[in-house]
Design a protein around this motif. Structure first.
Motif, PDB file in Angstrom:
ATOM      1  N   SER A  72      -3.962  -2.334  -6.317  1.00 36.28           N
ATOM      2  CA  SER A  72      -4.812  -1.855  -5.227  1.00 36.28           C
ATOM      3  C   SER A  72      -5.887  -2.873  -4.871  1.00 36.28           C
ATOM      4  N   ILE A 124       2.172   1.761  -3.499  1.00 35.34           N
ATOM      5  CA  ILE A 124       1.106   2.275  -4.374  1.00 35.34           C
ATOM      6  C   ILE A 124       0.935   3.779  -4.187  1.00 35.34           C
ATOM      7  N   GLN A 135       0.831  -1.203   0.000  1.00 31.14           N
ATOM      8  CA  GLN A 135       0.000   0.000   0.000  1.00 31.14           C
ATOM      9  C   GLN A 135       0.873   1.264   0.000  1.00 31.14           C
TER      10      GLN A 135
END
Length: 309
Positions: A144, A116, A113
């Motif tokens: 995601s 990302i 995460q």
């Protein structure tokens, strides 16, 4: 009329008992045949073998093989407690190992995460590539959505592990004040009547739910072996690869596999919990927690043992 009804009911009971014990007897043959003829259900280059695998994975035959195996192993364990303790220790070690490995998915999820966010907000890239030589490249939205897979892995693969560690919170008014042996009887009853049957029922639904998203023609739980083998002539793989967004995660069949694995783990843990509860009931309070491999959270902190409120 009453005599006819009584005779009919008695005949139905006898037929039911004959069916039950007949399937128990046949389970030895079915297990032996499956082990000595693995190609008949494991040779997936043959479409008929695939359909046999699908059928037997949630069949009456498999149910009685599992039931008979459980009865035989339990009987041996009641005769030799050391054997039952060995099975308990082995299966609990297996669930602990799987759970401890799967728990690292939480860290991977957090790191992914963070990556990302950096890629989107700082580098303004529409995709992410991992690997060397021939890297794996997917859209940011794919990565995601893939985060949900880590969540599913933690839930599905750590349920039995959490149960072994005593991490499931038990809220009750009757169990906590009960005597030691009464608690063990309640645990054995709960394993046999609630935990194992519910895991089996979930398996039946999730098994065909999985295969209906892997192959066509879609198999049905209401179809017999002959019907499925006939449908094997038109069988082809049709693995689900549809995401929720155009560039989203495209391997949702993995979630369905995890559901089936989760059901199997819950059932196994129900068996282990029954055996452990029986041994602790038989051997007395001094055996409670025997051979438990509990995680230590830190100095002065011990894992909860079936937390109660």
């Amino acid at each position: 009329m009453e005599e006819a009804a009584t005779g009919g009911a008695f005949s139905a009971i006898l037929n039911g008992l004959a069916w039950f014990f007949g399937n128990i007897a046949m389970s030895f043959y079915n297990l032996g045949y499956a082990l000595t003829h693995p190609a008949s259900w494991l040779d997936w280059s043959n479409s008929e073998s695939v359909m046999r695998f699908v059928y037997y994975g949630a069949s009456v035959e498999l149910f009685f093989v599992i039931l008979t195996t459980f009865i035989v192993l339990t009987a041996i364990g009641m005769w030799r407690h050391s054997v039952m303790w060995g099975m308990v220790r082995g299966l609990e070690a297996f669930h602990n190992t799987v759970g401890r490995v799967a728990a690292w998915a939480g860290l991977i999820m957090v790191l992914q995460q963070v990556i990302i966010i950096f890629v989107q907000r700082i580098f303004a890239r529409p995709d992410i590539s991992f690997g060397f030589g021939v890297p794996v490249t997917f859209d940011v939205s794919w990565w995601s959505e893939e985060l949900k897979l880590y969540n599913a892995m933690i839930v599905a693969l750590c349920l039995a592990y959490t149960f072994v560690q005593g991490g499931h919170v038990r809220v009750d008014l009757l169990y906590a004040p009960a005597k030691y042996r009464t608690k063990k009887v309640i645990d054995m009853f709960g394993s046999l009547v609630f935990m194992m049957p519910m895991a089996g029922l979930m398996w039946l639904y999730s098994w065909y739910f999985l295969w209906r998203h892997l192959i066509v023609p879609k198999p049905s739980a209401s179809e017999g072996l002959e019907r499925l083998v006939m449908k094997a002539r038109a069988l082809r793989w049709n693995v689900e690869t549809i995401g929720f967004s155009p560039n989203g995660f495209s391997a949702y069949f993995l979630f369905k596999i995890l559901i089936v694995v989760m059901c199997g783990f819950i059932f196994l843990q129900g068996v282990v919990f029954f055996w452990r509860s029986y041994l602790e009931w038989k051997e007395g309070p001094e055996s409670e927690g025997k051979y438990h491999d509990h995680d230590n959270l830190g100095p002065g902190e011990e894992a909860y043992d079936h937390a109660e409120f």
